[in-house]
Design a protein around this motif. Structure first.
Motif, PDB file in Angstrom:
ATOM      1  N   CYS A   1      -8.135   2.583  -6.327  1.00  0.00           N
ATOM      2  CA  CYS A   1      -6.822   1.933  -6.311  1.00  0.00           C
ATOM      3  C   CYS A   1      -7.069   0.450  -6.068  1.00  0.00           C
ATOM      4  CB  CYS A   1      -5.971   2.524  -5.192  1.00  0.00           C
ATOM      5  SG  CYS A   1      -4.529   1.535  -4.724  1.00  0.00           S
TER       6      CYS A   1
ATOM      7  N   CYS B   1      -6.573   6.045   2.320  1.00  0.00           N
ATOM      8  CA  CYS B   1      -6.674   5.196   1.121  1.00  0.00           C
ATOM      9  C   CYS B   1      -6.843   6.041  -0.146  1.00  0.00           C
ATOM     10  CB  CYS B   1      -7.848   4.246   1.305  1.00  0.00           C
ATOM     11  SG  CYS B   1      -8.159   3.195  -0.116  1.00  0.00           S
ATOM     12  N   ILE B   2      -6.169   5.649  -1.192  1.00  0.00           N
ATOM     13  CA  ILE B   2      -6.249   6.379  -2.465  1.00  0.00           C
ATOM     14  C   ILE B   2      -7.684   6.387  -2.996  1.00  0.00           C
ATOM     15  CG2 ILE B   2      -5.491   6.341  -4.895  1.00  0.00           C
ATOM     16  CD1 ILE B   2      -2.807   5.177  -3.855  1.00  0.00           C
ATOM     17  N   SER B   3      -8.432   5.327  -2.719  1.00  0.00           N
ATOM     18  CA  SER B   3      -9.832   5.291  -3.162  1.00  0.00           C
ATOM     19  C   SER B   3     -10.628   6.414  -2.494  1.00  0.00           C
ATOM     20  CB  SER B   3     -10.460   3.938  -2.842  1.00  0.00           C
ATOM     21  OG  SER B   3      -9.821   2.935  -3.583  1.00  0.00           O
TER      22      SER B   3
ATOM     23  N   ALA C   1      -2.049   2.796   4.194  1.00  0.00           N
ATOM     24  CA  ALA C   1      -3.432   2.793   4.669  1.00  0.00           C
ATOM     25  C   ALA C   1      -3.819   1.478   5.356  1.00  0.00           C
ATOM     26  CB  ALA C   1      -4.380   3.081   3.497  1.00  0.00           C
ATOM     27  N   ILE C   2      -2.901   0.493   5.328  1.00  0.00           N
ATOM     28  CA  ILE C   2      -3.172  -0.763   6.046  1.00  0.00           C
ATOM     29  C   ILE C   2      -2.070  -0.895   7.109  1.00  0.00           C
ATOM     30  CG2 ILE C   2      -3.748  -3.220   5.824  1.00  0.00           C
ATOM     31  CD1 ILE C   2      -4.043  -2.790   2.801  1.00  0.00           C
TER      32      ILE C   2
ATOM     33  N   CYS D   1       0.834  -1.204   0.000  1.00  0.00           N
ATOM     34  CA  CYS D   1       0.000   0.000   0.000  1.00  0.00           C
ATOM     35  C   CYS D   1       0.876   1.265   0.000  1.00  0.00           C
ATOM     36  CB  CYS D   1      -0.920   0.020   1.222  1.00  0.00           C
ATOM     37  SG  CYS D   1      -1.898   1.543   1.268  1.00  0.00           S
ATOM     38  N   PRO D   2       0.766   2.085  -1.029  1.00  0.00           N
ATOM     39  CA  PRO D   2       1.676   3.231  -1.144  1.00  0.00           C
ATOM     40  C   PRO D   2       1.417   4.361  -0.151  1.00  0.00           C
ATOM     41  CG  PRO D   2       0.123   3.207  -2.966  1.00  0.00           C
ATOM     42  CD  PRO D   2      -0.137   1.952  -2.189  1.00  0.00           C
ATOM     43  N   THR D   3       0.261   4.359   0.484  1.00  0.00           N
ATOM     44  CA  THR D   3      -0.031   5.438   1.437  1.00  0.00           C
ATOM     45  C   THR D   3      -0.119   4.921   2.879  1.00  0.00           C
ATOM     46  OG1 THR D   3      -2.382   5.131   0.963  1.00  0.00           O
ATOM     47  CG2 THR D   3      -1.264   6.895  -0.227  1.00  0.00           C
TER      48      THR D   3
ATOM     49  N   ILE E   1      -4.231  -1.769  -5.704  1.00  0.00           N
ATOM     50  CA  ILE E   1      -2.918  -2.370  -5.443  1.00  0.00           C
ATOM     51  C   ILE E   1      -3.017  -3.522  -4.444  1.00  0.00           C
ATOM     52  CG2 ILE E   1      -0.621  -1.949  -4.481  1.00  0.00           C
ATOM     53  CD1 ILE E   1      -0.775   0.875  -5.732  1.00  0.00           C
ATOM     54  N   CYS E   2      -3.751  -3.299  -3.343  1.00  0.00           N
ATOM     55  CA  CYS E   2      -3.836  -4.369  -2.333  1.00  0.00           C
ATOM     56  C   CYS E   2      -4.560  -5.595  -2.890  1.00  0.00           C
ATOM     57  CB  CYS E   2      -4.472  -3.870  -1.047  1.00  0.00           C
ATOM     58  SG  CYS E   2      -6.017  -2.980  -1.255  1.00  0.00           S
TER      59      CYS E   2
ATOM     60  N   VAL F   1      -7.931  -1.260   7.833  1.00  0.00           N
ATOM     61  CA  VAL F   1      -7.699  -0.299   6.754  1.00  0.00           C
ATOM     62  C   VAL F   1      -8.095   1.072   7.267  1.00  0.00           C
ATOM     63  CG1 VAL F   1      -8.370   0.442   4.433  1.00  0.00           C
ATOM     64  CG2 VAL F   1      -8.107  -1.997   4.925  1.00  0.00           C
TER      65      VAL F   1
HETATM   66  S1  SF4 Z   1      -6.839   0.502  -2.242  1.00  0.00           S
HETATM   67 FE1  SF4 Z   1      -4.686   1.212  -2.496  1.00  0.00          FE
HETATM   68  S2  SF4 Z   1      -4.447   2.931  -1.080  1.00  0.00           S
HETATM   69 FE2  SF4 Z   1      -6.317   1.808  -0.458  1.00  0.00          FE
HETATM   70  S3  SF4 Z   1      -5.626   0.350   1.078  1.00  0.00           S
HETATM   71 FE3  SF4 Z   1      -5.512  -0.737  -0.895  1.00  0.00          FE
HETATM   72  S4  SF4 Z   1      -3.391  -0.405  -1.643  1.00  0.00           S
HETATM   73 FE4  SF4 Z   1      -3.796   1.080   0.009  1.00  0.00          FE
END
Ligand code: SF4
Ligand code: SF4
Length: 139
Positions: free
Chosen positions: A70, A43-45, A31-32, A27-29, A72-73, A38
């Motif tokens: 997003c 979260c980018i979303s 957020a987890i 997770c780039p921010t 990614i996860c 979470v």
């Molecule tokens: S959707 Fe993206 S920003 Fe949100 S928790 Fe998952 S990896 Fe992180």
């Protein structure tokens, strides 16, 4: 959803994560922050869909070009490697979008937005919101 019919209940979901931390690591921010937690506010979303104001400067450079939500996860979760492609025509993206260049995204007009996202949830951001997101990830 509120219903007045007797439903068949299933049991609690089992823990299939084991020692995996792939989603937390990816997770780039951040957020987890810990297993099963979470932080939606990071979260980018949230930033790209729910937030109506300006995106905070402290997350600049962390979106990895995601401009609406997003995944990614989801992408890194080993369990999702067992998923199967859908065959639902309504989920098929507008073919025009698949050929969008970086410039097309950066220069998208409200007229094009209304046309290509006519039947899409992307309308939730409205044109101004998507434009904000595009400019935020622009380097
Ligand atoms: S959707 Fe993206 S920003 Fe949100 S928790 Fe998952 S990896 Fe992180
Ligand atoms: S990537 Fe999937 S399996 Fe791994 S910790 Fe996250 S949810 Fe669990």
């Amino acid at each position: 959803m509120i219903v007045d019919v007797e439903l068949e209940y299933d049991g609690p979901v089992k823990d299939y994560c084991g020692t995996c931390t792939a989603c937390m690591d990816a997770c780039p921010t951040d957020a987890i922050p810990q297993p099963y937690v979470v932080d939606g506010s990071k979260c980018i979303s949230y930033f790209t869909i729910e937030l109506k104001e300006e995106i905070p400067a402290e997350v600049k450079g962390k979106f990895e070009n995601w401009i609406f939500g997003c995944d990614i996860c989801q992408d890194v979760c080993p369990w999702n490697s067992f998923s199967k492609p859908h065959s639902e025509p309504l989920f098929t993206p507008n073919s025009q979008l698949e050929n969008f260049s970086k410039e097309d995204w950066e220069e998208i007009t409200e007229e094009v937005f209304q046309k290509v996202f006519k039947h899409s949830a992307v309308k939730r951001t409205k044109y101004e919101g998507l434009k904000r997101n595009i400019m935020f990830v622009k380097r």
